[in-house]
Enzyme design. Structure first.
Site, mmCIF file in Angstrom:
data_model
loop_
_atom_site.group_PDB
_atom_site.id
_atom_site.type_symbol
_atom_site.label_atom_id
_atom_site.label_comp_id
_atom_site.label_asym_id
_atom_site.label_seq_id
_atom_site.Cartn_x
_atom_site.Cartn_y
_atom_site.Cartn_z
ATOM 1 N N THR B 185 0.853 -1.184 0.000
ATOM 2 C CA THR B 185 0.000 0.000 0.000
ATOM 3 C C THR B 185 0.891 1.237 0.000
ATOM 4 O OG1 THR B 185 0.006 0.087 2.404
ATOM 5 C CG2 THR B 185 -1.725 -1.204 1.369
ATOM 6 N N GLU B 328 -5.676 -3.674 -1.416
ATOM 7 C CA GLU B 328 -6.116 -4.830 -0.629
ATOM 8 C C GLU B 328 -7.251 -5.604 -1.303
ATOM 9 O OE1 GLU B 328 -5.557 -1.829 0.427
ATOM 10 O OE2 GLU B 328 -4.663 -1.762 2.430
ATOM 11 N N LYS B 439 -16.071 13.973 14.071
ATOM 12 C CA LYS B 439 -17.125 13.453 14.937
ATOM 13 C C LYS B 439 -17.595 14.550 15.874
ATOM 14 C CE LYS B 439 -15.113 9.039 14.330
ATOM 15 N NZ LYS B 439 -13.773 8.485 14.518
ATOM 16 N N TRP B 444 -21.580 12.725 12.411
ATOM 17 C CA TRP B 444 -20.363 12.828 11.607
ATOM 18 C C TRP B 444 -20.485 13.963 10.607
ATOM 19 C CZ3 TRP B 444 -20.130 7.014 9.972
ATOM 20 C CH2 TRP B 444 -19.734 6.239 11.069
#
Lengths: 541, 541
Positions: B185, B328, B439, B444
């Site tokens: 990654t 992934e 948050k 959110w």
């Protein structure tokens, strides 16, 4: 060093849950005696969940074989998922088998239950007392008027479903190599032999039907499988359509050309599939119907006549898409779809290519081999040999070891029993069945090619060629010929007709005139019967 | 009860042998400094066979990691097959990583050899003495003029191939779960983490690129992957093109818009794929080139701007085909291709759907979950939660256990780190990265949505929103804004601009003007750097 990817089994629960989650709004349309039933995948999925509970409540074993004796319907599709998703094995019974073959396979597979369409009860019920392991006959009422026997073994499908709670949660099958379904070969020789599909083979084979150069099934398709769900997974179309999210139109018991063409037109079907006989029947109706929605007519089961495919191309712009395979190959092994090297070809050359059995699909390997030495033969379109197949959805043996492995090579490939040539593009061309070849003086005569030449005579209705033992040449061809009503033909006239058309050593040593060519239960020429009939035949010297 | 299907591993040798056997006549076209090299799959296949021998002759371990530091070329494609087909592990090194990251991943993977394009030597050579396990640097001469160091570790690719006999016979990989390739990654936090693909995941993922509702790769396609082969398998396109038998056009080192559009036009490319930045660059050139051969422009890597997709649709009739995934996920997890329910929609509604990340492809399961409780959330396009993924080509852990499993749920799903809503059709819409959410008071705030609103101000060049700890609300947003050259903007003006556009409680508590938004090595906003910069920041009360 191992990869670090998730250990997710390739199994049919994924197909079910994907359809339920993403394609609940898609349509399932089934023709019944009383009209068409239109339902959604969401409604169907709830019924599959109920059916899963029913299978438990019937007291079936964890890996029970679940027989089905059904047409192509949404109900049959419920069984297609509920049986394997609960760990059972879907056993589709071919309604066209002879009664003694049906009894044999039900007992051989040890079916615990058989689900049967009411319209098919008259075929099945007389055999039920010979089924040794069947404890339940569940009748799916399709509106037919046949009487339902009063018998403690008989249950009603809808009553069972109504009484069952839908299974909650996700179906799981941990072992992708476990059995999902089975189907017996129709068996031109000996007893039918069982092919056992795994979850892995079923989902991989389904995925192939979505690939561009196979059937290219897509969410935007409306798919009508005429090929029966009671044999060879209906070419993978039912599972494939669910995986893709296509609408499914199912013909039920009414397989007349009028009914089929009506469904094709009314539902704007884009992809359909069936054997050549079906398309011969539909052909005269093409002019009177709007089939402009069709993009693919999959055809297989036997060689697709070039003239039939061309007739469709000329009438509606869509030729046949010839796919080849057999029960033992799940069945999709090769597809004769268009390739870039054909772009410059004439329409005539393309028609020739379309009449071939095509190129192996991804994950399938094909080869041709000398059936005796096993030596692999070149792909030059001249060498002919036994077609052999390998891949993750190709059988490695028959259920309970039937056949003793004779149909598999030492290195594990399936011996298809077909004789083929392969061209430089990898396009297969079947020429015969191995057992029907005439081995004359170290060379082979294709019985199929010779039959085609004989059937080109205007007085011939049908013809079959079989091999007769010969002291000098090993074998020589005998032509068994059916003359059209009102016509006459002598052996000499036929030989004269053939002389300019085939090599001299291909000319039959004898001609026998018969009333009809015997057929197997699924309508193929039964050369076995002919060989029995002419056992001990003496050729003229 | 087990199925009785052949035990054929799903492994890359099948992709190689299929291409060699069926598609030898197909073309591979690679742009080099000195012009284009045109070769055939048949010639390429012989070179793969030679390269297999070279890998042995270099004394590499049976499962050696084989590093590549290369552009998209036919040579790189030789390594794509030769390494895994001989049991080794292809390790594509992302040329855009920072030097210390490159050193880290080469040592972490324990690469034994690195193959490097001559044009990339200046990036790699300064690091070579820090590579602890690399014994050979094999230079692929792509016509660049960079000096080749005189060093015993340095070998010439063409010399090695010329001296090697082609490997004869069929490659075999018995264990389909063995490692085929790996990729790290790019890592916006901490060290890059290694994802290890298996043969099974690689071939299944390749097959998905052939399915209708993904990229529908076919033998008739001419495919140009601009997405780099040095990262995330170039979206599966190289293996997919070989499996399908498509022509492949490879751009080599020259990634200018002019070079790309030239290749697209000259070779009548039908399918191409690249990140939005590429298509932004090509866009001004559309009017002067004939791109009528294009049927699909796959776009991914970051969200596809709706306006960009629409610009292509208006100019050449082909909008972007948005695919979503990550290292992934191999990477193809979802594709936003057309669905039947959109047929009745306006072009505007369709454009909205195309800007979403689409529906999961077959074999992949997606869900959204509350990132803290893990509770699964409904697909109503309102609920937003962490996007999680499962499937046979999704990672289950990182190489050598890096990350300690924090990115995987207890039931084995990948936590993608993306925040998404999913609509009733199963179409994903990404709204943020979990770690970038603000948050506030139990709700959110999407930093991405807020940034988009800020960047809609005509004086704003770019903007990033980060969360600042807050005693009462837990977190509150800080806007970090870059003003366009020659323009001016105050915090008050910006808040005034935003007030009618977002909910009141979304309004940033503070605005900081900065010179530029810091970027990661692959060009994404590095909010980690911003958070470090503003650590301890005090919001106005």
């Amino acid at each position: 060093m191992l990869g670090l990817m998730q250990d997710r089994p390739l199994a049919l629960p994924h197909v079910f849950h994907r359809a339920e989650q993403l394609f609940g709004h898609k349509r399932l349309i089934t023709a019944e005696a009383s009209g068409e039933r239109v339902t959604t995948v969401a409604e169907w999925a709830v019924r599959v969940r109920r059916l899963a509970t029913v299978l438990d409540s019937l007291g079936l074993s964890a890996d029970a074989r679940v027989g089905t004796f059904c047409w192509n319907t949404d109900r049959h599709l419920e069984l297609y998922l509920a049986a394997p998703c609960t760990g059972r094995v879907l056993h589709t019974l071919n309604i066209r088998l002879f009664p003694e073959q049906l009894v044999y396979i039900v007992n051989h597979a040890e079916d615990e239950v058989v689900f049967v369409d009411r319209s098919l009860l008259p075929l099945l019920w007389p055999l039920v007392d010979k089924f040794e392991t069947v404890r339940h006959i569940v009748v799916i009422d399709d509106g037919a008027e046949h009487e339902i026997p009063e018998d403690p073994r008989v249950r009603d499908y809808e009553e069972l479903l109504a009484a069952a709670e839908p299974f909650a949660g996700r179906f799981t099958v941990e072992e992708e190599n476990s059995a999902a379904a089975m189907c017996y070969t129709s068996g031109t020789t000996g007893n039918p032999k069982g092919v056992v599909y795994s979850h892995r083979s079923a989902v991989l084979h389904s995925l192939i039907t979505l690939t561009s150069d196979a059937f290219a099934l897509s969410e935007r398709d409306v798919v009508l499988p005429i090929v029966p769900m009671f044999h060879a997974n209906a070419w993978g179309i039912p599972y494939g359509a669910l995986l893709a999210g296509a609408d499914l139109v199912l013909p039920g018991p009414n397989m007349t050309p009028e009914a089929i063409v009506g469904q094709l037109e009314r539902h704007r079907v884009t992809v359909t599939g069936g054997v050549p006989t079906i398309w011969m029947g539909v052909r005269p109706l093409l002019a009177d119907h709007d089939l402009s929605s069709l993009r693919a007519i999959v055809c297989g089961g036997s060689a697709v006549p070039r003239s039939l495919s061309e007739a469709y191309r000329e009438a509606i712009g869509v030729p046949m898409l010839h796919a080849w395979g057999m029960t033992e190959t799940s069945p999709i092994a090769s597809v004769s779809s268009r390739r870039s090297h054909q772009e410059e070809w004439s329409e005539d050359e393309r028609a020739d290519a379309r009449a071939r059995q095509g190129q192996p699909v991804p994950f399938v390997d094909l080869r041709i081999a000398d059936p005796e030495s096993g030596e692999e033969l070149p792909w030059d379109d001249r060498a002919t040999g036994e077609l052999q197949a390998a891949g993750p959805w190709i059988a490695k043996e028959y259920y309970r070891g039937e056949g003793g492995g004779a149909q598999f090579t030492k290195d594990g490939w399936l011996r298809t029993g077909d004789v083929a040539a392969v061209d430089g593009w990898g396009f297969v061309r079947l020429v015969d069945r191995t057992k029907d070849l005439v081995k004359s003086g170290g060379e082979w005569i294709s019985s199929v090619d010779l039959e085609n030449e004989i059937m080109a005579h205007p007085a011939v209705a049908e013809a079959a060629v079989i091999a007769i033992p010969h002291e000098k040449w090993t074998e020589r061809p005998l032509a068994c010929v059916v003359v059209k009503p009102g016509r006459s033909l002598t052996a000499e006239e036929l030989i004269e007709f053939l002389t300019p058309r085939v090599a001299k050593w291909w000319l039959p040593d004898a001609v026998e005139f018969i009333d009809e060519v015997p057929k197997t239960s699924v309508g193929k020429f039964s050369k076995k019967t002919l060989r029995d009939k002419f056992a001990g035949y003496t050729l003229p010297s």
